[in-house]
Design an enzyme around this catalytic site. Structure first.
Site, PDB file in Angstrom:
ATOM      1  N   SER A 131     -12.853 -18.919  10.589  1.00  0.00           N
ATOM      2  CA  SER A 131     -11.398 -18.915  10.459  1.00  0.00           C
ATOM      3  C   SER A 131     -10.776 -19.915  11.434  1.00  0.00           C
ATOM      4  CB  SER A 131     -10.852 -17.515  10.756  1.00  0.00           C
ATOM      5  OG  SER A 131     -11.265 -16.604   9.766  1.00  0.00           O
ATOM      6  N   HIS A 135       2.815   0.292  -9.182  1.00  0.00           N
ATOM      7  CA  HIS A 135       3.771  -0.706  -9.668  1.00  0.00           C
ATOM      8  C   HIS A 135       3.575  -1.000 -11.155  1.00  0.00           C
ATOM      9  CE1 HIS A 135       4.768  -1.663  -5.469  1.00  0.00           C
ATOM     10  NE2 HIS A 135       5.751  -2.410  -5.911  1.00  0.00           N
ATOM     11  N   GLY A 136       2.500  -0.516 -11.745  1.00  0.00           N
ATOM     12  CA  GLY A 136       2.208  -0.883 -13.129  1.00  0.00           C
ATOM     13  C   GLY A 136       1.966  -2.374 -13.246  1.00  0.00           C
ATOM     14  N   GLU A 190     -15.982  -9.095  10.701  1.00  0.00           N
ATOM     15  CA  GLU A 190     -16.177  -8.400  11.975  1.00  0.00           C
ATOM     16  C   GLU A 190     -17.305  -7.366  11.877  1.00  0.00           C
ATOM     17  OE1 GLU A 190     -14.772  -9.909  14.115  1.00  0.00           O
ATOM     18  OE2 GLU A 190     -12.610 -10.137  13.956  1.00  0.00           O
TER      19      GLU A 190
END
Length: 379
Positions: free
Chosen positions: A155, A335-336, A360
């Site tokens: 990262s 939320h559909g 991690e």
């Protein structure tokens, strides 16, 4: 657990920063694969670039309990950015704990302001969970070390200026590993293309390639052969932070679900009036509270040097990342079809939190850590 006024202030500051500087841009950063370095430096102005560092190098001198409060709050705005800030702080803490005076004062003041970003280089293409099997080599050549190898899934790679690299200076196994600080402009250091990922689009993930990279002996972090200890010491704290990021992301997803059920009507009534959906909301909130309680227990153990800190950190990481993903995924379902749309921001959270169950240390490795401690105690 009772929070002090200072801890409440840390959490409030992080939440306000997330609401103002992260949440409004999170979907766009994700869509455009944009790494907002300028925003990271704004976070550093509030002390989030050197959370655990002492004041002599510009740090905030906070504990791990303070840190999990901050990272949960930051992740309510964007889990990807909060997680990178966690990684950066993990690198600064490694240099502070194991570095000598020259190393600490060379790197940490600039890292505290996030003028210089940090990356942690442990994983390799052929050595992920089995970190002691890494093959990157560092051979002594006079007063220098020469590093050769490839690090995977790093990262911040390419943008970061400071890399803590784990390399083999001795024989096989953990005892043959040493840690080095490598600067970005060192000849022979290069980076692969930005990985195309499921989530975490707002931070770069690239290979770090070392081809005849020469560093002075003063780049050795800690003792020769002590690198595995350096690496593992960092991971307990990193696991607490990534657990906190999972809870923060899941909290935002749950908040979005509550708002959607209140506003959305079906069959003439708001969805929030359906008892079955109320039960699902109640379970999601309860699971997050249970996960947070375990995380706080683990962070408190870390701060107090409790011998159970390592297995508790593993438990918290496993439980919080599994719970966070499950709650976010359930929020998407509530939320559909709208949950599947990018503009609502829920599917982004689901994608971001999924990787927390892997990095991690995978959650399977967390189970190994926990069970090994149990079996040792029983023998």
């Amino acid at each position: 657990m009772h929070l002090t006024d200072e801890q409440r202030a840390v959490r409030r500051t992080a939440a306000e920063f997330a609401a103002e500087h992260l949440a409004p841009h999170a979907v766009d950063w994700d869509r455009n694969r944009h790494f907002p370095v300028d925003v990271l430096r704004k976070a550093a102005q509030l002390g989030f670039g050197g959370l655990y560092l002492p004041e002599d190098v510009g740090g905030s001198e906070l504990g791990r309990f303070d840190g999990v409060l901050a990272f949960e709050a930051l992740a309510t705005g964007c889990p990807s950015i909060a997680a990178y800030i966690s990684i950066h702080n993990m690198v600064t803490a490694m240099i502070d704990r194991f570095g000598d005076t020259a190393q600490r004062h060379r790197y940490l003041p600039r890292m505290s302001t996030m003028e210089a970003l940090g990356s942690y280089c442990l994983t390799e293409p052929g050595a992920g969970s089995d970190a002691a099997a890494l093959t990157t080599k560092a051979r002594r050549d006079g007063s220098e070390y020469v590093l050769d190898g490839v690090k995977q899934f790093i990262s911040g790679a390419g943008t970061a200026e400071v890399y803590v690299v784990l390399a083999r200076t001795g024989g096989s196994g953990a005892r043959g590993i040493s840690a080095f600080i490598v600067e970005r402009d060192t000849p022979g250091l290069s980076f692969g293309p930005n990985e195309s990922k499921m989530g975490w689009h707002a931070q770069p993930t690239r290979q770090v390639i070392l081809e005849g990279v020469r560093v002075p002996e003063g780049a050795l972090l800690g003792e020769a052969g002590g690198g595995f200890r350096v690496a593992m010491a960092a991971l307990d704290g990193g696991r607490l932070n990534i657990a906190a990021c999972s809870l923060g992301g899941a909290k935002t997803a749950l908040d979005k679900a509550v708002r959607h059920l209140t506003e959305r009507k079906a069959f003439g009534s708001p969805l929030s009036e359906a008892q079955a959906l109320q039960f699902r909301l109640a379970d999601m909130r309860t699971e997050l509270e249970a996960a947070r309680t375990l995380l706080w227990r683990a962070a408190d153990a870390y701060d107090h040097g409790d011998p159970e800190a390592t297995p508790l950190s593993a438990m918290a990481k496993r439980f919080c990342t599994d719970t966070g993903f499950a709650v976010a995924n359930e929020a998407l379902q509530l939320h559909g079809g709208y949950g599947y749309l990018t503009e609502y921001g829920v599917e982004k959270i689901v994608r971001d939190l999924r990787v927390h169950q892997i990095l991690e240390g995978t959650n399977e490795i967390m189970r190994v850590i926990i069970s090994r401690r149990m079996l040792q105690e029983a023998s």
